[in-house]
Design an enzyme around this catalytic site. Sequence first.
Site, PDB file in Angstrom:
ATOM      1  N   LYS A  13      -4.338  -0.546  -1.836  1.00 48.67           N
ATOM      2  CA  LYS A  13      -3.108  -0.836  -2.585  1.00 48.67           C
ATOM      3  C   LYS A  13      -2.625  -2.271  -2.329  1.00 48.67           C
ATOM      4  O   LYS A  13      -2.301  -2.993  -3.262  1.00 48.67           O
ATOM      5  CB  LYS A  13      -1.998   0.157  -2.189  1.00 48.67           C
ATOM      6  CG  LYS A  13      -2.382   1.615  -2.413  1.00 48.67           C
ATOM      7  CD  LYS A  13      -1.272   2.559  -1.999  1.00 48.67           C
ATOM      8  CE  LYS A  13      -0.897   2.508  -0.530  1.00 48.67           C
ATOM      9  NZ  LYS A  13      -1.954   2.985   0.396  1.00 48.67           N
ATOM     10  N   ARG A  88       7.390   7.154  -0.347  1.00 44.49           N
ATOM     11  CA  ARG A  88       6.375   7.927   0.356  1.00 44.49           C
ATOM     12  C   ARG A  88       6.811   9.375   0.500  1.00 44.49           C
ATOM     13  O   ARG A  88       6.158  10.148   1.176  1.00 44.49           O
ATOM     14  CB  ARG A  88       6.191   7.350   1.763  1.00 44.49           C
ATOM     15  CG  ARG A  88       4.915   6.501   1.919  1.00 44.49           C
ATOM     16  CD  ARG A  88       5.001   5.875   3.291  1.00 44.49           C
ATOM     17  NE  ARG A  88       3.745   5.535   3.873  1.00 44.49           N
ATOM     18  CZ  ARG A  88       3.215   4.320   3.872  1.00 44.49           C
ATOM     19  NH1 ARG A  88       3.786   3.350   3.219  1.00 44.49           N
ATOM     20  NH2 ARG A  88       2.089   4.090   4.514  1.00 44.49           N
ATOM     21  N   ARG A 127     -10.803  -2.859   8.769  1.00 42.95           N
ATOM     22  CA  ARG A 127      -9.710  -3.735   8.285  1.00 42.95           C
ATOM     23  C   ARG A 127      -9.279  -4.715   9.366  1.00 42.95           C
ATOM     24  O   ARG A 127      -9.067  -4.341  10.524  1.00 42.95           O
ATOM     25  CB  ARG A 127      -8.519  -2.886   7.853  1.00 42.95           C
ATOM     26  CG  ARG A 127      -7.289  -3.740   7.527  1.00 42.95           C
ATOM     27  CD  ARG A 127      -6.305  -3.052   6.624  1.00 42.95           C
ATOM     28  NE  ARG A 127      -5.652  -1.911   7.225  1.00 42.95           N
ATOM     29  CZ  ARG A 127      -4.785  -1.123   6.575  1.00 42.95           C
ATOM     30  NH1 ARG A 127      -4.491  -1.372   5.300  1.00 42.95           N
ATOM     31  NH2 ARG A 127      -4.230  -0.112   7.177  1.00 42.95           N
ATOM     32  N   ARG A 160      -5.049  -3.712  13.034  1.00 42.42           N
ATOM     33  CA  ARG A 160      -3.711  -3.128  13.112  1.00 42.42           C
ATOM     34  C   ARG A 160      -3.700  -2.034  14.169  1.00 42.42           C
ATOM     35  O   ARG A 160      -4.632  -1.237  14.233  1.00 42.42           O
ATOM     36  CB  ARG A 160      -3.317  -2.539  11.752  1.00 42.42           C
ATOM     37  CG  ARG A 160      -2.455  -3.473  10.941  1.00 42.42           C
ATOM     38  CD  ARG A 160      -2.256  -2.984   9.547  1.00 42.42           C
ATOM     39  NE  ARG A 160      -1.669  -1.656   9.439  1.00 42.42           N
ATOM     40  CZ  ARG A 160      -1.273  -1.103   8.287  1.00 42.42           C
ATOM     41  NH1 ARG A 160      -1.397  -1.799   7.167  1.00 42.42           N
ATOM     42  NH2 ARG A 160      -0.771   0.100   8.246  1.00 42.42           N
ATOM     43  N   ARG A 171      -1.703   9.612  10.074  1.00 42.62           N
ATOM     44  CA  ARG A 171      -1.190   8.998   8.833  1.00 42.62           C
ATOM     45  C   ARG A 171      -1.705   9.753   7.613  1.00 42.62           C
ATOM     46  O   ARG A 171      -0.985   9.914   6.627  1.00 42.62           O
ATOM     47  CB  ARG A 171      -1.593   7.521   8.776  1.00 42.62           C
ATOM     48  CG  ARG A 171      -0.755   6.678   9.734  1.00 42.62           C
ATOM     49  CD  ARG A 171      -1.420   5.361  10.058  1.00 42.62           C
ATOM     50  NE  ARG A 171      -1.538   4.484   8.922  1.00 42.62           N
ATOM     51  CZ  ARG A 171      -2.459   3.546   8.798  1.00 42.62           C
ATOM     52  NH1 ARG A 171      -3.343   3.358   9.759  1.00 42.62           N
ATOM     53  NH2 ARG A 171      -2.493   2.792   7.741  1.00 42.62           N
TER      54      ARG A 171
HETATM   55  P1  ADP Z   1      -3.771  -0.102   1.707  1.00 42.97           P
HETATM   56  O1  ADP Z   1      -2.759  -1.173   1.370  1.00 42.97           O
HETATM   57  O2  ADP Z   1      -3.879   0.914   0.603  1.00 42.97           O
HETATM   58  O3  ADP Z   1      -3.552   0.536   3.040  1.00 42.97           O
HETATM   59  P2  ADP Z   1      -5.639  -2.352   1.970  1.00 42.97           P
HETATM   60  O4  ADP Z   1      -5.406  -3.125   0.709  1.00 42.97           O
HETATM   61  O5  ADP Z   1      -5.068  -2.887   3.222  1.00 42.97           O
HETATM   62  O6  ADP Z   1      -5.193  -0.793   1.753  1.00 42.97           O
HETATM   63  O7  ADP Z   1      -7.224  -2.144   2.118  1.00 42.97           O
HETATM   64  C1  ADP Z   1      -7.784  -1.434   3.234  1.00 42.97           C
HETATM   65  C2  ADP Z   1      -9.088  -2.108   3.647  1.00 42.97           C
HETATM   66  O8  ADP Z   1     -10.073  -1.918   2.616  1.00 42.97           O
HETATM   67  C3  ADP Z   1      -8.997  -3.616   3.864  1.00 42.97           C
HETATM   68  O9  ADP Z   1      -9.846  -3.959   4.947  1.00 42.97           O
HETATM   69  C4  ADP Z   1      -9.510  -4.218   2.546  1.00 42.97           C
HETATM   70  O10 ADP Z   1     -10.111  -5.506   2.742  1.00 42.97           O
HETATM   71  C5  ADP Z   1     -10.550  -3.187   2.141  1.00 42.97           C
HETATM   72  N1  ADP Z   1     -10.693  -3.030   0.688  1.00 42.97           N
HETATM   73  C6  ADP Z   1      -9.723  -3.119  -0.249  1.00 42.97           C
HETATM   74  N2  ADP Z   1     -10.221  -2.882  -1.487  1.00 42.97           N
HETATM   75  C7  ADP Z   1     -11.560  -2.614  -1.308  1.00 42.97           C
HETATM   76  C8  ADP Z   1     -12.645  -2.276  -2.201  1.00 42.97           C
HETATM   77  N3  ADP Z   1     -12.447  -2.157  -3.522  1.00 42.97           N
HETATM   78  N4  ADP Z   1     -13.868  -2.066  -1.658  1.00 42.97           N
HETATM   79  C9  ADP Z   1     -14.064  -2.164  -0.320  1.00 42.97           C
HETATM   80  N5  ADP Z   1     -13.104  -2.491   0.568  1.00 42.97           N
HETATM   81  C10 ADP Z   1     -11.853  -2.709   0.083  1.00 42.97           C
HETATM   82  P1  AMP Z   2       1.454   0.718   5.481  1.00 43.47           P
HETATM   83  O1  AMP Z   2       1.380  -0.751   5.807  1.00 43.47           O
HETATM   84  O2  AMP Z   2       1.915   0.979   4.072  1.00 43.47           O
HETATM   85  O3  AMP Z   2       0.175   1.439   5.827  1.00 43.47           O
HETATM   86  O4  AMP Z   2       2.604   1.319   6.418  1.00 43.47           O
HETATM   87  C1  AMP Z   2       2.503   1.263   7.827  1.00 43.47           C
HETATM   88  C2  AMP Z   2       3.562   2.141   8.469  1.00 43.47           C
HETATM   89  O5  AMP Z   2       4.878   1.676   8.117  1.00 43.47           O
HETATM   90  C3  AMP Z   2       3.547   3.609   8.049  1.00 43.47           C
HETATM   91  O6  AMP Z   2       2.598   4.386   8.764  1.00 43.47           O
HETATM   92  C4  AMP Z   2       4.996   4.017   8.379  1.00 43.47           C
HETATM   93  O7  AMP Z   2       5.181   4.203   9.776  1.00 43.47           O
HETATM   94  C5  AMP Z   2       5.773   2.767   7.964  1.00 43.47           C
HETATM   95  N1  AMP Z   2       6.190   2.829   6.543  1.00 43.47           N
HETATM   96  C6  AMP Z   2       5.756   2.039   5.525  1.00 43.47           C
HETATM   97  N2  AMP Z   2       6.353   2.378   4.369  1.00 43.47           N
HETATM   98  C7  AMP Z   2       7.179   3.417   4.662  1.00 43.47           C
HETATM   99  C8  AMP Z   2       8.054   4.234   3.887  1.00 43.47           C
HETATM  100  N3  AMP Z   2       8.199   4.075   2.576  1.00 43.47           N
HETATM  101  N4  AMP Z   2       8.727   5.221   4.537  1.00 43.47           N
HETATM  102  C9  AMP Z   2       8.601   5.418   5.859  1.00 43.47           C
HETATM  103  N5  AMP Z   2       7.784   4.697   6.644  1.00 43.47           N
HETATM  104  C10 AMP Z   2       7.074   3.695   6.057  1.00 43.47           C
END
Ligand code: ADP
Ligand code: AMP
Length: 218
Positions: A13, A88, A127, A160, A171
């Site tokens: 995302k 969420r 990641r 992270r 999660r």
């Molecule tokens: P989210 O915001 O949904 O948690 P991220 O955008 O941080 O996900 O992506 C999670 C991981 O997957 C990152 O390491 C990113 O570089 C990788 N990634 C994102 N899109 C793709 C894709 N289409 N194919 C493979 N890896 C991807």
């Molecule tokens: P994310 O970067 O979206 O994976 O979020 C990382 C962490 O931030 C989550 O596991 C939650 O602990 C917190 N968080 C992010 N967005 C929300 C939300 N809308 N409501 C509650 N906690 C959140």
Amino acid sequence: MRIVLLGPPGAGKGTQAARLAAHLGVPHIATGDMLRLAANADTPLGRRLHSYMDRGELVPDDLTNSIVEERISQPDAAGGFILDGYPRSVDQAKMLDESLAMQGASLDKAIKFMVTGPEIVKRLSGRLVCPVDGSVYHLVTNPPKVDKLCDIDGTPLVQREDDSEETVLRRLEVYGQRTKPLYDLYGERGILDEVDAIGSTEEVYERLLRAAASGEKK
Ligand code: ADP
Ligand code: AMP
């Protein structure tokens, strides 16, 4: 356009939201990024946020809702936004509706990123993020130009803390219990679209653009 991106952690995302927001000329609002920034402060609030985020729990609504309400009422979000990581839960979705209604606005589209469990594990375990600017990389699929250094500012990339195996499992559970009900909510409202999030980032982006365009107001 006011768009919400939904999907499990690691679905891609954030990667896609940044690009879509730049294309549409609207802000990318990522609650995870905003909360991580606040959690880094050595204050009682920062420590409180850390304790939820490190365990993979949702941060309580009183904290998240006010951050989002404040952000979407900024002038740069008046013409739309890409919300990433919020809402969420059904309660958060109601709160968002109320905040938008006060502006005489409503959501145009909720887009669900579809990925498989094994793909989530691969994406989260590889990641890497820049602790300074939050940019996102992957060891295999999206490596930085120079080994483990941010392309933008050269900062050493980190994993992270909540991408550890144990926290990822929690999660995913929280996602299943609290976030999945949103698909019914937005589906019944007729604003839900699904995007196949497996494939290259380019392929996924093309699909996302098509889904976003299908929600454009005529
Ligand atoms: P989210 O915001 O949904 O948690 P991220 O955008 O941080 O996900 O992506 C999670 C991981 O997957 C990152 O390491 C990113 O570089 C990788 N990634 C994102 N899109 C793709 C894709 N289409 N194919 C493979 N890896 C991807
Ligand atoms: P994310 O970067 O979206 O994976 O979020 C990382 C962490 O931030 C989550 O596991 C939650 O602990 C917190 N968080 C992010 N967005 C929300 C939300 N809308 N409501 C509650 N906690 C959140």
